[in-house]
Design a protein around this motif. Sequence first.
Motif, PDB file in Angstrom:
ATOM      1  N   ASP A  27       0.552  -1.166  -0.186  1.00  0.00           N
ATOM      2  CA  ASP A  27       0.003  -0.250  -0.009  1.00  0.00           C
ATOM      3  C   ASP A  27       0.903   1.480  -0.596  1.00  0.00           C
ATOM      4  OD1 ASP A  27      -2.127  -1.591   0.040  1.00  0.00           O
ATOM      5  OD2 ASP A  27      -2.958  -1.651   2.013  1.00  0.00           O
ATOM      6  N   SER A  28       2.174   1.371  -0.167  1.00  0.00           N
ATOM      7  CA  SER A  28       2.782   2.435   0.551  1.00  0.00           C
ATOM      8  C   SER A  28       2.701   3.249  -0.933  1.00  0.00           C
ATOM      9  CB  SER A  28       4.040   2.110   1.227  1.00  0.00           C
ATOM     10  OG  SER A  28       4.427   1.085   1.719  1.00  0.00           O
ATOM     11  N   GLU A  39       1.441   5.771   2.811  1.00  0.00           N
ATOM     12  CA  GLU A  39       0.196   5.085   2.536  1.00  0.00           C
ATOM     13  C   GLU A  39      -1.269   5.093   2.057  1.00  0.00           C
ATOM     14  OE1 GLU A  39       1.199   1.467   3.991  1.00  0.00           O
ATOM     15  OE2 GLU A  39       3.871   2.447   3.936  1.00  0.00           O
ATOM     16  N   ILE A  40      -1.149   4.552   1.267  1.00  0.00           N
ATOM     17  CA  ILE A  40      -2.961   4.297  -0.016  1.00  0.00           C
ATOM     18  C   ILE A  40      -3.535   2.973   0.584  1.00  0.00           C
ATOM     19  CG2 ILE A  40      -3.530   4.749  -1.965  1.00  0.00           C
ATOM     20  CD1 ILE A  40      -1.578   6.434  -2.937  1.00  0.00           C
ATOM     21  N   GLY A  41      -4.923   3.151   1.402  1.00  0.00           N
ATOM     22  CA  GLY A  41      -5.024   1.909   1.548  1.00  0.00           C
ATOM     23  C   GLY A  41      -5.749   2.044   0.511  1.00  0.00           C
ATOM     24  N   GLY A  42      -5.562   0.323   0.763  1.00  0.00           N
ATOM     25  CA  GLY A  42      -6.066  -0.620  -1.298  1.00  0.00           C
ATOM     26  C   GLY A  42      -5.582  -1.048  -2.040  1.00  0.00           C
ATOM     27  N   LYS A  43      -4.007   0.173  -2.147  1.00  0.00           N
ATOM     28  CA  LYS A  43      -3.497   0.252  -3.583  1.00  0.00           C
ATOM     29  C   LYS A  43      -3.065  -1.419  -3.788  1.00  0.00           C
ATOM     30  CE  LYS A  43       0.722   2.722  -3.533  1.00  0.00           C
ATOM     31  NZ  LYS A  43       1.605   1.486  -3.997  1.00  0.00           N
ATOM     32  N   GLY A  44      -2.811  -1.885  -2.491  1.00  0.00           N
ATOM     33  CA  GLY A  44      -2.210  -2.723  -3.260  1.00  0.00           C
ATOM     34  C   GLY A  44      -2.854  -4.151  -3.996  1.00  0.00           C
ATOM     35  N   THR A  45      -4.016  -4.091  -2.876  1.00  0.00           N
ATOM     36  CA  THR A  45      -4.908  -5.008  -3.629  1.00  0.00           C
ATOM     37  C   THR A  45      -5.515  -4.694  -4.767  1.00  0.00           C
ATOM     38  OG1 THR A  45      -6.911  -4.172  -2.537  1.00  0.00           O
ATOM     39  CG2 THR A  45      -5.587  -5.667  -1.946  1.00  0.00           C
ATOM     40  N   VAL A  46      -5.613  -3.731  -5.263  1.00  0.00           N
ATOM     41  CA  VAL A  46      -6.345  -2.604  -6.357  1.00  0.00           C
ATOM     42  C   VAL A  46      -4.818  -2.815  -7.733  1.00  0.00           C
ATOM     43  CG1 VAL A  46      -6.699  -0.488  -8.361  1.00  0.00           C
ATOM     44  CG2 VAL A  46      -7.215  -1.206  -6.140  1.00  0.00           C
ATOM     45  N   ASN A  47      -3.816  -2.460  -7.639  1.00  0.00           N
ATOM     46  CA  ASN A  47      -3.093  -3.212  -8.328  1.00  0.00           C
ATOM     47  C   ASN A  47      -2.527  -4.621  -8.460  1.00  0.00           C
ATOM     48  OD1 ASN A  47      -2.789   0.418  -8.336  1.00  0.00           O
ATOM     49  ND2 ASN A  47      -0.657   0.191  -7.352  1.00  0.00           N
ATOM     50  N   GLY A 218      -8.959  12.702  -2.620  1.00  0.00           N
ATOM     51  CA  GLY A 218      -9.367  10.802  -3.695  1.00  0.00           C
ATOM     52  C   GLY A 218      -9.001  10.094  -3.993  1.00  0.00           C
ATOM     53  N   VAL A 219      -7.436  10.404  -3.301  1.00  0.00           N
ATOM     54  CA  VAL A 219      -6.356   9.489  -3.668  1.00  0.00           C
ATOM     55  C   VAL A 219      -7.813   7.128  -3.823  1.00  0.00           C
ATOM     56  CG1 VAL A 219      -4.346   8.220  -4.221  1.00  0.00           C
ATOM     57  CG2 VAL A 219      -5.188  10.356  -2.821  1.00  0.00           C
ATOM     58  N   GLU A 220      -8.007   6.910  -2.230  1.00  0.00           N
ATOM     59  CA  GLU A 220      -8.204   5.697  -2.920  1.00  0.00           C
ATOM     60  C   GLU A 220      -9.424   5.426  -3.231  1.00  0.00           C
ATOM     61  OE1 GLU A 220      -9.413   5.002   1.342  1.00  0.00           O
ATOM     62  OE2 GLU A 220      -6.563   5.760   1.684  1.00  0.00           O
ATOM     63  N   TYR A 223      -8.231   4.648  -7.349  1.00  0.00           N
ATOM     64  CA  TYR A 223      -8.047   3.417  -7.680  1.00  0.00           C
ATOM     65  C   TYR A 223      -8.595   2.467  -7.425  1.00  0.00           C
ATOM     66  CZ  TYR A 223      -2.747   5.060  -6.942  1.00  0.00           C
ATOM     67  OH  TYR A 223      -1.622   5.037  -7.404  1.00  0.00           O
ATOM     68  N   GLN A 224      -9.982   2.858  -6.676  1.00  0.00           N
ATOM     69  CA  GLN A 224     -11.080   2.037  -6.628  1.00  0.00           C
ATOM     70  C   GLN A 224     -12.057   1.952  -7.883  1.00  0.00           C
ATOM     71  OE1 GLN A 224     -11.777  -0.588  -4.075  1.00  0.00           O
ATOM     72  NE2 GLN A 224      -9.575   0.152  -2.727  1.00  0.00           N
TER      73      GLN A 224
END
Length: 232
Positions: A27-28, A39-47, A218-220, A223-224
């Motif tokens: 998420d980093s 840290e961007i919440g959920g970034k790892g799973t989105v990417n 609105g970063v997260e 990504y969503q």
Amino acid sequence: MVLLYEGKAKRVYATESPTQVRVEFKDSATAFNGQKKAEIGGKGTVNAAVSAQLLTHLANHGLATHFVKQLDARNLLVERLTMIGLEVVVRNRVAGSLHERTGLPEGTKIDIPVVEFYFKNDALGDPLLNDDHVRLLGLASDDLLAQLRREALRINGILESFFLQRQIVLVDFKLEFGFNADGALTLGDEISPDTCRLWDAQSGERLDKDRFRRDLGGVEEAYQEVYRRVMQ
Ligand code: ADP
Ligand code: UDP
């Protein structure tokens, strides 16, 4: 599992197979050569999911990619590559460093996509290279450079229409290539809102890492939104 490499956005682990590695998406987030961090919440799973989907789409179009399968929400199993030390950037619109380098207005349409090669070297800040620099550094032969350009443009065509079907303009993106155990040139790394500029086709709203780079908020959510459209 043995950690082979920890980068800014991912960790690479060994697997039971010498020809495969596991890539874990963190998420980093970093920007400006690591000077800005969050840290961007959920970034790892989105990417992870977006990369899996786009690499599968490219493979379905006959491109050689490292993707094997998605293991879980943030882990992909991929072919282990000997990476070429270049970042290959393709641009369909002016943005980011091309805007800064040329003064052309952001968003200007580019008729013939621009391909650029950057030296993957954090200490030097990933500088732009011309063909002679690439040859001087021994990073790729003239033939390989021509092949990278062709592959990158082919990928651009496929991804541009994939995104447009989802009301997203593919402004620019970065690719990394390497060679697999058989010596075949293979697309590696990721294709995600971290490595692409993605603008909503109607509103022009930024749906990518620029929201983080430029403190747009609105970063997260962005990504969503990319996840939602890419997975549909
Ligand atoms: P960085 O090194 O720029 O901080 P990441 O955090 O994304 O980047 O780290 C992932 C690393 O894994 C990168 O150095 C990338 O070149 C490398 N890599 C990507 N795909 C593969 C692969 N299939 N085999 C081996 N290394 C890979
Ligand atoms: N890019 C990337 N990793 C890098 C540098 C750039 O994924 O280390 C992507 C970036 O997200 C954009 C494209 O490559 O989609 C072009 O980036 P640019 O040269 O404009 O650099 P920036 O101003 O974004 O650092």
